[in-house]
Design a protein around this motif. Structure first.
Motif, PDB file in Angstrom:
ATOM      1  N   VAL A  20       0.862  -1.174   0.000  1.00 33.74           N
ATOM      2  CA  VAL A  20       0.000   0.000   0.000  1.00 33.74           C
ATOM      3  C   VAL A  20       0.892   1.214   0.000  1.00 33.74           C
ATOM      4  O   VAL A  20       1.810   1.318   0.805  1.00 33.74           O
ATOM      5  N   TRP A  21       0.608   2.165  -0.870  1.00 31.77           N
ATOM      6  CA  TRP A  21       1.451   3.352  -1.011  1.00 31.77           C
ATOM      7  C   TRP A  21       0.591   4.592  -0.906  1.00 31.77           C
ATOM      8  O   TRP A  21      -0.506   4.660  -1.428  1.00 31.77           O
ATOM      9  N   GLU A  41       3.576  -2.602   4.009  1.00 31.46           N
ATOM     10  CA  GLU A  41       3.728  -3.884   3.310  1.00 31.46           C
ATOM     11  C   GLU A  41       2.391  -4.455   2.851  1.00 31.46           C
ATOM     12  O   GLU A  41       2.261  -4.924   1.733  1.00 31.46           O
ATOM     13  N   ARG A  42       1.381  -4.431   3.714  1.00 32.62           N
ATOM     14  CA  ARG A  42       0.068  -4.929   3.331  1.00 32.62           C
ATOM     15  C   ARG A  42      -0.986  -4.202   4.161  1.00 32.62           C
ATOM     16  O   ARG A  42      -0.672  -3.635   5.210  1.00 32.62           O
ATOM     17  N   PRO A  43      -2.228  -4.219   3.740  1.00 32.71           N
ATOM     18  CA  PRO A  43      -3.251  -3.419   4.423  1.00 32.71           C
ATOM     19  C   PRO A  43      -3.837  -4.063   5.670  1.00 32.71           C
ATOM     20  O   PRO A  43      -4.491  -3.386   6.452  1.00 32.71           O
ATOM     21  N   ARG A  44      -3.622  -5.362   5.894  1.00 31.93           N
ATOM     22  CA  ARG A  44      -4.252  -6.050   7.036  1.00 31.93           C
ATOM     23  C   ARG A  44      -3.207  -6.797   7.864  1.00 31.93           C
ATOM     24  O   ARG A  44      -2.319  -7.462   7.314  1.00 31.93           O
ATOM     25  N   PRO A  52       5.783  -3.338   9.421  1.00 30.28           N
ATOM     26  CA  PRO A  52       6.865  -2.534   8.849  1.00 30.28           C
ATOM     27  C   PRO A  52       6.327  -1.443   7.929  1.00 30.28           C
ATOM     28  O   PRO A  52       5.394  -1.666   7.156  1.00 30.28           O
ATOM     29  N   VAL A  53       6.907  -0.255   8.028  1.00 29.44           N
ATOM     30  CA  VAL A  53       6.544   0.859   7.148  1.00 29.44           C
ATOM     31  C   VAL A  53       7.827   1.486   6.612  1.00 29.44           C
ATOM     32  O   VAL A  53       8.893   1.368   7.221  1.00 29.44           O
ATOM     33  N   TRP A 137      10.645   1.825   9.585  1.00 24.03           N
ATOM     34  CA  TRP A 137      10.174   1.728  10.967  1.00 24.03           C
ATOM     35  C   TRP A 137       9.368   0.451  11.144  1.00 24.03           C
ATOM     36  O   TRP A 137       8.870  -0.124  10.181  1.00 24.03           O
ATOM     37  N   LEU A 138       9.217   0.078  12.414  1.00 23.98           N
ATOM     38  CA  LEU A 138       8.125  -0.804  12.803  1.00 23.98           C
ATOM     39  C   LEU A 138       7.062   0.105  13.398  1.00 23.98           C
ATOM     40  O   LEU A 138       7.318   0.819  14.372  1.00 23.98           O
ATOM     41  N   LEU A 139       5.895   0.080  12.824  1.00 25.95           N
ATOM     42  CA  LEU A 139       4.837   0.984  13.263  1.00 25.95           C
ATOM     43  C   LEU A 139       4.516   0.779  14.742  1.00 25.95           C
ATOM     44  O   LEU A 139       4.225   1.735  15.464  1.00 25.95           O
TER      45      LEU A 139
END
Length: 514
Positions: A20-21, A41-44, A52-53, A137-139
């Motif tokens: 997702v961007w 990385e993914r929405p869910r 991760p972001v 980052w790790l959110l």
């Protein structure tokens, strides 16, 4: 040309499938050349998963960013009715990520009261023309993912000026929605068991830290025994990895990986529950006090009589880290019965808890303790003299040094108060903490009267606009905000008993002429 379009379309499809961007929203003005994008990385995800972001910053201009942003001239700042001059610090640009719930409330990482905990500690010092920078980052580390739901993630670059109260979001990416799905009790139990097995099998410190983080992110009280085993299992554990706390404020504030993560777990990730309080208290009684356990007991609740017993037990321990933690706990929870043991620790030339004991003696003053401090102040050990001097300098204060009150052109605190009330302000808790530091003792007394009797709200508000704003926050409908503001105030203005210092306490003996 047609093949080129096909490849572009294929790239777009692949990007949509793997992640997702969010693209940049370009702000108008001199910084239009800087763009900002956020990638997830993914929405869910499921509760407890690492999220991760990536934040991608691009300078598309012809010159470096930021340009000449420092200021060298002095300026006058009003300071409790007086003026002093200071050199304003350089304007800083801090990239980060802000996370909010569906209702718009900001999800600030536990630990510090500062809103800075919502993003990383990095500063964007220089980005050359046509250069890009990717930050990962790790959110979960920069926001408290409190439970299942839809979370709004925004990449930002914050422009910070002066003492940090003057800050604005200079750049903001388009928001991304991340959906966090819950786990049933049974499913979460199986997930925790799996992580505990991974932790047992892990040999690399980085791998162990990753597994431990995922345990913390579950926010499940079943992880508490594992966290405490981890805390007590290492002999080199440092005391308190948090600035601004009552523990270690004079001796030194420690930072560091897993110890900081454990403090975060007990300070915010784990919900306040009687079962968690009971586990932490039993660990302190049976094993001893550590910095992390002290922070857990502060948050979950512990009576003064219980503190007295815990401190006495750990002061008598033969393990130095337990003795240090107990001496620092005696700073915040003093009792004269601890004084003989603290004097013994302070006078021990080979003791590892000398500094902590000196601080405790200076905060909770008895005749015997002051006499010991006087001897240490003129002793042969330079380091101990310096520690004693710092402890004495801060000992008479029932509050930290009052901070600068940033005022507008008319001398009003309105801009700072507005920042303190703004639920979406990433620096909100830092602003409130600074406001607390600028209170007079009479202001604190008025607020305490209001907390004990809400009918005294008007009388407390009459102390001034800062007190009025804080009273409104403490008496507002949002209980979480009210409780946190009260916690900040009591941490900032904890009173320490003890007799006052006298001029003769530290009179140097006269040197006889030869």
């Amino acid at each position: 040309m047609r093949k080129k379009h096909i490849w572009i379309a294929a790239g777009v499809v692949v990007l949509a499938l793997i992640g997702v961007w969010a693209g940049v929203r370009i702000l108008k003005g001199e910084r239009d050349s800087v763009t900002l994008g956020m990638w997830v990385e993914r929405p869910r995800y499921k509760l407890g998963d690492e999220i991760p972001v990536r934040l991608v910053i691009k300078n598309r201009g012809r010159s470096d960013f930021p340009g000449g942003s420092s200021r060298s001239s002095f300026e006058k700042i009003p300071y409790i009715g007086r003026f002093f001059r200071r050199r304003p610090s350089t304007v800083r640009y801090q990239p980060g990520v802000l996370v909010s719930k569906a209702d718009g409330s900001l999800c600030v990482r536990p630990g510090l009261y500062s809103g800075f905990s919502a993003w990383g500690p990095w500063t964007l010092t220089r980005l050359k023309a046509q250069q890009s920078k990717t930050i990962r980052w790790l959110l979960n580390e920069h926001a408290l993912i409190g439970g299942p739901g839809v979370y709004r993630v925004v990449g930002v670059i914050v422009e910070t000026r002066g003492a940090g109260l003057g800050s604005d979001v200079a750049f903001r990416s388009e928001p991304i929605e991340v959906i966090i799905e819950g786990r049933s009790v049974e499913e979460m139990g199986r997930y925790i068991e799996k992580l505990e097995e991974e932790l047992e099998a892990a040999t690399d410190p980085g791998q162990k830290g990753s597994v431990m983080r995922r345990l913390v992110y579950t926010r499940d009280r079943r992880i508490v025994p594992e966290l405490l085993d981890w805390e007590y299992g290492r002999s080199d554990r440092r005391l308190v990895p948090r600035m601004g706390s009552g523990y270690g404020e004079i001796i030194g504030n420690y930072t560091g990986g897993d110890s900081g993560m454990l403090c975060d777990a007990f300070e915010g990730y784990l919900p306040i529950e009687p079962q968690t309080q009971e586990i932490a208290l039993r660990a302190a009684q049976e094993r001893g006090l550590t910095g992390v356990v002290c922070r857990a007991l502060e948050r979950f609740g512990c009576g003064e009589e219980q503190w007295k017993e815990l401190i006495a037990g750990s002061l008598a321990s033969e393990t130095s880290r337990f003795v240090k933690a107990a001496a620092l706990a005696a700073v915040e929870h003093p009792d004269d019965s601890h004084t003989p043991r603290l004097i013994e620790l302070a006078e021990d030339p080979n003791g590892e808890a000398r500094g902590e004991a000196i601080l405790a003696l200076a905060r909770n003053r008895t005749d015997e303790g002051v006499e010991t401090l006087g001897k240490l102040l003129i002793g042969q050990d330079l380091k101990i003299r310096q520690i004693t001097m710092r402890a004495l300098r801060y000992a008479p204060m029932a509050q930290p040094a009052a901070v600068v009150r940033t005022r507008g052109a008319q001398g009003s605190c309105a801009p700072v108060i507005a920042a303190a009330k703004d639920a979406g302000n990433p620096q909100r808790w830092e602003v409130i903490r600074r406001l607390m530091g600028g209170l007079y003792r009479e202001d604190v007394a008025a607020i305490e009267q209001f907390l004990s009797d809400p009918s005294r709200k008007e009388a407390a508000a009459g102390r001034g606009e800062i007190v009025k704003a804080l009273v409104e926050l403490m008496g507002g409908r949002d209980k979480d905000v009210a409780d946190r503001v009260v916690t900040i105030m009591r941490a900032a203005h904890k009173r320490h008993p003890g007799r006052p210092f006298r001029p003769e306490d530290f009179a140097r003996p006269k040197i006889q002429a030869q």
